[in-house]
Design a protein around this motif. Sequence first.
Motif, PDB file in Angstrom:
ATOM      1  N   ILE A 141       0.960  -1.324   0.093  1.00  0.00           N
ATOM      2  CA  ILE A 141      -0.146   0.065   0.070  1.00  0.00           C
ATOM      3  C   ILE A 141       0.939   1.088  -0.150  1.00  0.00           C
ATOM      4  CG2 ILE A 141      -1.746   1.083   0.977  1.00  0.00           C
ATOM      5  CD1 ILE A 141      -2.574  -1.302   2.415  1.00  0.00           C
ATOM      6  N   LEU A 142       0.523   2.181  -0.944  1.00  0.00           N
ATOM      7  CA  LEU A 142       1.156   3.217  -0.870  1.00  0.00           C
ATOM      8  C   LEU A 142       0.039   4.310  -0.377  1.00  0.00           C
ATOM      9  CD1 LEU A 142       3.674   5.302  -1.819  1.00  0.00           C
ATOM     10  CD2 LEU A 142       2.663   5.341  -3.756  1.00  0.00           C
ATOM     11  N   LEU A 143       0.345   5.061   0.671  1.00  0.00           N
ATOM     12  CA  LEU A 143      -0.642   6.119   1.205  1.00  0.00           C
ATOM     13  C   LEU A 143      -0.380   7.499   0.765  1.00  0.00           C
ATOM     14  CD1 LEU A 143      -1.114   4.537   4.658  1.00  0.00           C
ATOM     15  CD2 LEU A 143      -2.695   4.141   2.756  1.00  0.00           C
ATOM     16  N   ILE A 174      -6.018   9.303   3.332  1.00  0.00           N
ATOM     17  CA  ILE A 174      -7.291   9.834   2.416  1.00  0.00           C
ATOM     18  C   ILE A 174      -7.299   9.482   1.063  1.00  0.00           C
ATOM     19  CG2 ILE A 174      -5.804  12.148   1.804  1.00  0.00           C
ATOM     20  CD1 ILE A 174      -9.778  11.725   3.046  1.00  0.00           C
ATOM     21  N   GLY A 175      -6.143   9.281   0.719  1.00  0.00           N
ATOM     22  CA  GLY A 175      -5.695   8.721  -0.681  1.00  0.00           C
ATOM     23  C   GLY A 175      -4.714   7.468  -0.819  1.00  0.00           C
ATOM     24  N   SER A 176      -4.811   6.560  -1.668  1.00  0.00           N
ATOM     25  CA  SER A 176      -4.096   5.488  -1.681  1.00  0.00           C
ATOM     26  C   SER A 176      -4.076   4.676  -2.606  1.00  0.00           C
ATOM     27  CB  SER A 176      -4.351   4.283  -0.443  1.00  0.00           C
ATOM     28  OG  SER A 176      -5.560   3.947  -0.588  1.00  0.00           O
ATOM     29  N   VAL A 177      -2.863   4.091  -2.760  1.00  0.00           N
ATOM     30  CA  VAL A 177      -2.793   2.746  -4.195  1.00  0.00           C
ATOM     31  C   VAL A 177      -2.645   1.737  -3.117  1.00  0.00           C
ATOM     32  CG1 VAL A 177      -1.507   2.043  -6.312  1.00  0.00           C
ATOM     33  CG2 VAL A 177      -1.973   4.666  -5.719  1.00  0.00           C
ATOM     34  N   ASP A 178      -3.330   0.518  -3.584  1.00  0.00           N
ATOM     35  CA  ASP A 178      -3.365  -0.616  -2.629  1.00  0.00           C
ATOM     36  C   ASP A 178      -3.468  -1.803  -3.649  1.00  0.00           C
ATOM     37  OD1 ASP A 178      -3.858  -2.667  -1.099  1.00  0.00           O
ATOM     38  OD2 ASP A 178      -5.588  -1.659   0.092  1.00  0.00           O
ATOM     39  N   PHE A 201      -7.304   1.991  -6.472  1.00  0.00           N
ATOM     40  CA  PHE A 201      -6.869   3.515  -6.302  1.00  0.00           C
ATOM     41  C   PHE A 201      -8.118   4.103  -5.365  1.00  0.00           C
ATOM     42  CE2 PHE A 201      -4.908   2.094 -10.177  1.00  0.00           C
ATOM     43  CZ  PHE A 201      -3.616   2.746 -10.062  1.00  0.00           C
ATOM     44  N   ARG A 202      -7.547   4.995  -4.497  1.00  0.00           N
ATOM     45  CA  ARG A 202      -8.586   5.328  -3.446  1.00  0.00           C
ATOM     46  C   ARG A 202      -8.297   6.978  -3.657  1.00  0.00           C
ATOM     47  NH1 ARG A 202     -10.923   2.190   0.661  1.00  0.00           N
ATOM     48  NH2 ARG A 202     -10.509   0.010   0.390  1.00  0.00           N
ATOM     49  N   THR A 203      -9.573   7.662  -3.521  1.00  0.00           N
ATOM     50  CA  THR A 203      -9.404   8.958  -3.284  1.00  0.00           C
ATOM     51  C   THR A 203     -10.586   9.576  -2.286  1.00  0.00           C
ATOM     52  OG1 THR A 203     -10.991   9.378  -5.156  1.00  0.00           O
ATOM     53  CG2 THR A 203      -8.745   9.395  -6.060  1.00  0.00           C
ATOM     54  N   ASN A 204     -10.216  10.490  -1.515  1.00  0.00           N
ATOM     55  CA  ASN A 204     -11.003  11.064  -0.556  1.00  0.00           C
ATOM     56  C   ASN A 204     -11.905   9.657   0.476  1.00  0.00           C
ATOM     57  OD1 ASN A 204     -12.305  13.012   0.911  1.00  0.00           O
ATOM     58  ND2 ASN A 204     -14.048  12.973  -0.379  1.00  0.00           N
ATOM     59  N   GLY A 205     -10.661   8.974   0.516  1.00  0.00           N
ATOM     60  CA  GLY A 205     -10.994   7.589   1.619  1.00  0.00           C
ATOM     61  C   GLY A 205     -11.996   6.708   1.052  1.00  0.00           C
ATOM     62  N   SER A 206     -12.129   6.653  -0.336  1.00  0.00           N
ATOM     63  CA  SER A 206     -13.123   5.703  -0.924  1.00  0.00           C
ATOM     64  C   SER A 206     -12.378   5.211  -2.217  1.00  0.00           C
ATOM     65  CB  SER A 206     -14.345   6.158  -1.442  1.00  0.00           C
ATOM     66  OG  SER A 206     -14.835   6.579  -0.259  1.00  0.00           O
TER      67      SER A 206
END
Length: 285
Positions: free
Chosen positions: A244-246, A255-259, A269-274
């Motif tokens: 995971i890259l947060l 709040i954002g991540s690449v998982d 790919f997560r943006t704004n927690g989703s």
Amino acid sequence: MRNLSRSAPLTGGGTISGDLTIDGDLTVNGGGGFSYSEVLTGDMKITNAGTTIGLEIEQDGAGIALKVNQDANQKGIHVDTVTTTEEGIAIDANSLTTGKGLYVYSNSSSTGTRNLTEIHNDHASSSGTTALKIQQDSAFKAVQISSASTTNSAFQLEADSLTTGNAGYFYSNSSDTSTRNILLVKNDHASATGTTGLKIMQDSTAPAMHIQGNVLGNPIVTIEDTVGNTNFLLKASASNKNSILLFGDAASDEIGSVDYDHADNSLDFRTNGSVAMTIDSSQNV
């Protein structure tokens, strides 16, 4: 006991048996110096209640001024001082060229655990005491460690009582704008392919590394490969774990991540927690 309380020259040699007490000065004449060895058997004590030097050896020739040969299992030199603002031992070597101000050497083959040099501050209340201070005023190394160790540490620092302090602290207040490194770790042999340049092992849940800077929009971390492609590896401990890259801010660390999920080989790919987008193992979005 033979008591010499007046001027009484001793000439022609001889032997004195028993105790010898000398009141006043003792002058030894012999062509300006000793042309033979004097051996004292037993104890010798110098008591000086004044402020003058208790014992002074002036060595004008290229010989050893003082040699202590201790053949028994006991200290070779013991200095017991009650000084409070002066040095217990002071070495002035103002004429050094290629010599050493202090040389501690051992050629013992014993495998027993020991310290060649030990500095021990033995009072917990002496919180203002620096155990070892090195002040280097010239533009050269302050400390150099050359070790032939193959399976042990060349330098080991243990700080098992830490609370809010630092086990290691590297500091510079130089305003010079030249390119430099506060800390440099260099593996200088291309064949040492099993060498990790820097490894951090963190057994608690706190971050293993925290980089904080004030770089005004410039990269706070630069990763560069000078001969090939630059790779950055996030390696999971098992095939059912994630890499995971947060991306965080003051409100949230994620709040954002690449998982990447190694269990099903999907990528979120997560943006704004989703989750904004998922790519499955077949590259379907």
